[in-house]
Design an enzyme around this catalytic site. Structure first.
Site, PDB file in Angstrom:
ATOM      1  N   GLU A 168       0.844  -1.199   0.000  1.00 17.68           N
ATOM      2  CA  GLU A 168       0.000   0.000   0.000  1.00 17.68           C
ATOM      3  C   GLU A 168       0.878   1.247   0.000  1.00 17.68           C
ATOM      4  O   GLU A 168       2.004   1.226   0.510  1.00 17.68           O
ATOM      5  CB  GLU A 168      -0.916  -0.060   1.244  1.00 17.68           C
ATOM      6  CG  GLU A 168      -1.778   1.140   1.512  1.00 17.68           C
ATOM      7  CD  GLU A 168      -2.802   1.463   0.439  1.00 17.68           C
ATOM      8  OE1 GLU A 168      -2.421   1.532  -0.747  1.00 17.68           O
ATOM      9  OE2 GLU A 168      -3.974   1.680   0.790  1.00 17.68           O
ATOM     10  N   ASP A 169       0.364   2.313  -0.585  1.00 12.76           N
ATOM     11  CA  ASP A 169       1.144   3.547  -0.629  1.00 12.76           C
ATOM     12  C   ASP A 169       1.205   4.238   0.723  1.00 12.76           C
ATOM     13  O   ASP A 169       2.266   4.590   1.210  1.00 12.76           O
ATOM     14  CB  ASP A 169       0.591   4.508  -1.706  1.00 12.76           C
ATOM     15  CG  ASP A 169      -0.915   4.749  -1.586  1.00 12.76           C
ATOM     16  OD1 ASP A 169      -1.554   4.225  -0.650  1.00 12.76           O
ATOM     17  OD2 ASP A 169      -1.463   5.478  -2.439  1.00 12.76           O
TER      18      ASP A 169
ATOM     19  N   PHE B 115      -0.952  16.284   3.912  1.00  5.64           N
ATOM     20  CA  PHE B 115      -1.382  15.586   2.702  1.00  5.64           C
ATOM     21  C   PHE B 115      -0.229  15.589   1.720  1.00  5.64           C
ATOM     22  O   PHE B 115       0.292  16.640   1.360  1.00  5.64           O
ATOM     23  CB  PHE B 115      -2.620  16.241   2.082  1.00  5.64           C
ATOM     24  CG  PHE B 115      -3.247  15.350   1.040  1.00  5.64           C
ATOM     25  CD1 PHE B 115      -4.144  14.353   1.399  1.00  5.64           C
ATOM     26  CD2 PHE B 115      -2.893  15.476  -0.297  1.00  5.64           C
ATOM     27  CE1 PHE B 115      -4.688  13.498   0.448  1.00  5.64           C
ATOM     28  CE2 PHE B 115      -3.436  14.616  -1.257  1.00  5.64           C
ATOM     29  CZ  PHE B 115      -4.338  13.636  -0.876  1.00  5.64           C
TER      30      PHE B 115
ATOM     31  N   ARG C 136       1.152  11.717  -9.475  1.00  3.57           N
ATOM     32  CA  ARG C 136       1.651  10.370  -9.159  1.00  3.57           C
ATOM     33  C   ARG C 136       3.045  10.148  -9.727  1.00  3.57           C
ATOM     34  O   ARG C 136       3.799   9.321  -9.241  1.00  3.57           O
ATOM     35  CB  ARG C 136       0.717   9.300  -9.745  1.00  3.57           C
ATOM     36  CG  ARG C 136      -0.682   9.282  -9.166  1.00  3.57           C
ATOM     37  CD  ARG C 136      -1.402   8.029  -9.649  1.00  3.57           C
ATOM     38  NE  ARG C 136      -2.846   8.097  -9.463  1.00  3.57           N
ATOM     39  CZ  ARG C 136      -3.468   7.759  -8.339  1.00  3.57           C
ATOM     40  NH1 ARG C 136      -2.785   7.348  -7.306  1.00  3.57           N
ATOM     41  NH2 ARG C 136      -4.779   7.831  -8.259  1.00  3.57           N
TER      42      ARG C 136
ATOM     43  N   ASP D  45      -3.523   6.086   6.357  1.00  2.45           N
ATOM     44  CA  ASP D  45      -3.955   7.352   6.930  1.00  2.45           C
ATOM     45  C   ASP D  45      -4.884   7.016   8.101  1.00  2.45           C
ATOM     46  O   ASP D  45      -4.421   6.661   9.179  1.00  2.45           O
ATOM     47  CB  ASP D  45      -4.636   8.126   5.800  1.00  2.45           C
ATOM     48  CG  ASP D  45      -4.991   9.539   6.156  1.00  2.45           C
ATOM     49  OD1 ASP D  45      -4.224  10.189   6.861  1.00  2.45           O
ATOM     50  OD2 ASP D  45      -6.060  10.015   5.715  1.00  2.45           O
TER      51      ASP D  45
HETATM   52  P1  IMP Z   1      -7.264   5.593   4.776  1.00  2.00           P
HETATM   53  O1  IMP Z   1      -8.410   4.680   4.507  1.00  2.00           O
HETATM   54  O2  IMP Z   1      -7.702   6.850   5.488  1.00  2.00           O
HETATM   55  O3  IMP Z   1      -6.116   4.917   5.503  1.00  2.00           O
HETATM   56  O4  IMP Z   1      -6.760   6.133   3.406  1.00  2.00           O
HETATM   57  C1  IMP Z   1      -5.947   5.396   2.611  1.00  2.00           C
HETATM   58  C2  IMP Z   1      -5.933   5.903   1.201  1.00  2.00           C
HETATM   59  O5  IMP Z   1      -6.201   7.313   1.123  1.00  2.00           O
HETATM   60  C3  IMP Z   1      -4.545   5.726   0.663  1.00  2.00           C
HETATM   61  O6  IMP Z   1      -4.414   4.463   0.059  1.00  2.00           O
HETATM   62  C4  IMP Z   1      -4.433   6.848  -0.318  1.00  2.00           C
HETATM   63  O7  IMP Z   1      -4.963   6.441  -1.556  1.00  2.00           O
HETATM   64  C5  IMP Z   1      -5.292   7.935   0.253  1.00  2.00           C
HETATM   65  N1  IMP Z   1      -4.481   8.897   1.010  1.00  2.00           N
HETATM   66  C6  IMP Z   1      -4.396   9.030   2.351  1.00  2.00           C
HETATM   67  N2  IMP Z   1      -3.541   9.997   2.700  1.00  2.00           N
HETATM   68  C7  IMP Z   1      -3.054  10.489   1.543  1.00  2.00           C
HETATM   69  C8  IMP Z   1      -2.101  11.533   1.238  1.00  2.00           C
HETATM   70  O8  IMP Z   1      -1.514  12.204   2.099  1.00  2.00           O
HETATM   71  N3  IMP Z   1      -1.864  11.729  -0.078  1.00  2.00           N
HETATM   72  C9  IMP Z   1      -2.463  11.017  -1.075  1.00  2.00           C
HETATM   73  N4  IMP Z   1      -3.353  10.046  -0.826  1.00  2.00           N
HETATM   74  C10 IMP Z   1      -3.645   9.779   0.468  1.00  2.00           C
HETATM   75 MG    MG Z   2      -4.329   4.106  -2.028  1.00  2.00          MG
END
Ligand code: IMP
Ligand code: MG
Length: 187
Positions: free
Chosen positions: A105-106, A158, A171, A109
């Site tokens: 995963e990238d 972010f 990207r 959050d």
């Molecule tokens: P989560 O469900 O809140 O953990 O969000 C995860 C997804 O939100 C990641 O896989 C990203 O695609 C996107 N995301 C969360 N934070 C960032 C950020 O700082 N930059 C870009 N995408 C983000």
């Molecule tokens: Mg993602």
């Protein structure tokens, strides 16, 4: 190699958090660690689209048998916040039953997207299921998650680049930077 020519939208690229060389160095460390832990091989599951660059670089650093597959999910929410309501847009091609699976995963959050995915994939009976995330924003976590490998812990900003987008853009940057607009929005 860092891009030097101005690109459209470059004003939105803020402070560089992790430069290209630092990224590559950490990715190769992760690759070495994963190679030690999965001597018999591993199935990498990349989460589209953000993990594509990380996965491509990571797999080049693996010295074990490895296969890849992809899953695409959408989490409803705003451009910068996920809601935890997750939908599978593109599922895996192959079964993961009995396999040693590593989710790539990238960024994590709130953790809501991964929380859902882990539950979903666990139900398919893999032999093992672990997570490798390039970036982690621990301050934002809303659910407890077991994350085996983390590239970098970052503050609650972010970020864009190296696979991460803002409105599908940025990207392609080979470094991770803060989204400059964030400063305006939150000021
Ligand atoms: P989560 O469900 O809140 O953990 O969000 C995860 C997804 O939100 C990641 O896989 C990203 O695609 C996107 N995301 C969360 N934070 C960032 C950020 O700082 N930059 C870009 N995408 C983000
Ligand atoms: Mg993602």
């Amino acid at each position: 190699m860092t891009r030097t020519e101005p690109q459209p939208g470059e004003g939105q690229i803020g402070e560089v958090l992790i430069g290209s060389e630092e990224l590559q160095r950490r990715v190769s460390e992760l690759g070495a660690e994963i190679s030690r832990d999965y001597e018999d091989g591993v199935l990498l599951i990349g989460i589209l689209k953000g993990a594509v660059l990380f996965l491509a670089d990571l797999m080049r650093c693996l010295r074990i048998p490895c296969e890849i597959d992809f899953i695409a999910v959408s989490s409803y929410g705003s451009a910068t916040d996920s809601s935890g309501v997750v939908r599978i847009l593109k599922d895996l091609e192959s079964s993961i039953e009995g396999r040693d699976v590593l989710i790539v995963e990238d960024i994590i959050d709130s953790g809501l997207t991964l929380h859902y995915l882990i539950r979903n994939l666990r139900a398919r009976g893999p032999r093992s299921l672990e997570v490798c995330a390039l970036l982690d924003k621990p301050e934002r976590r809303r659910v407890d998650l077991p994350i085996r490998y983390v590239g970098f812990e970052i503050p609650d900003r972010f970020v864009i680049g190296y696979g991460l987008d803002y409105g599908q853009r940025f990207r392609n940057l080979d470094y991770v930077a803060v989204l400059a607009e964030e400063d305006d929005e939150r000021a």
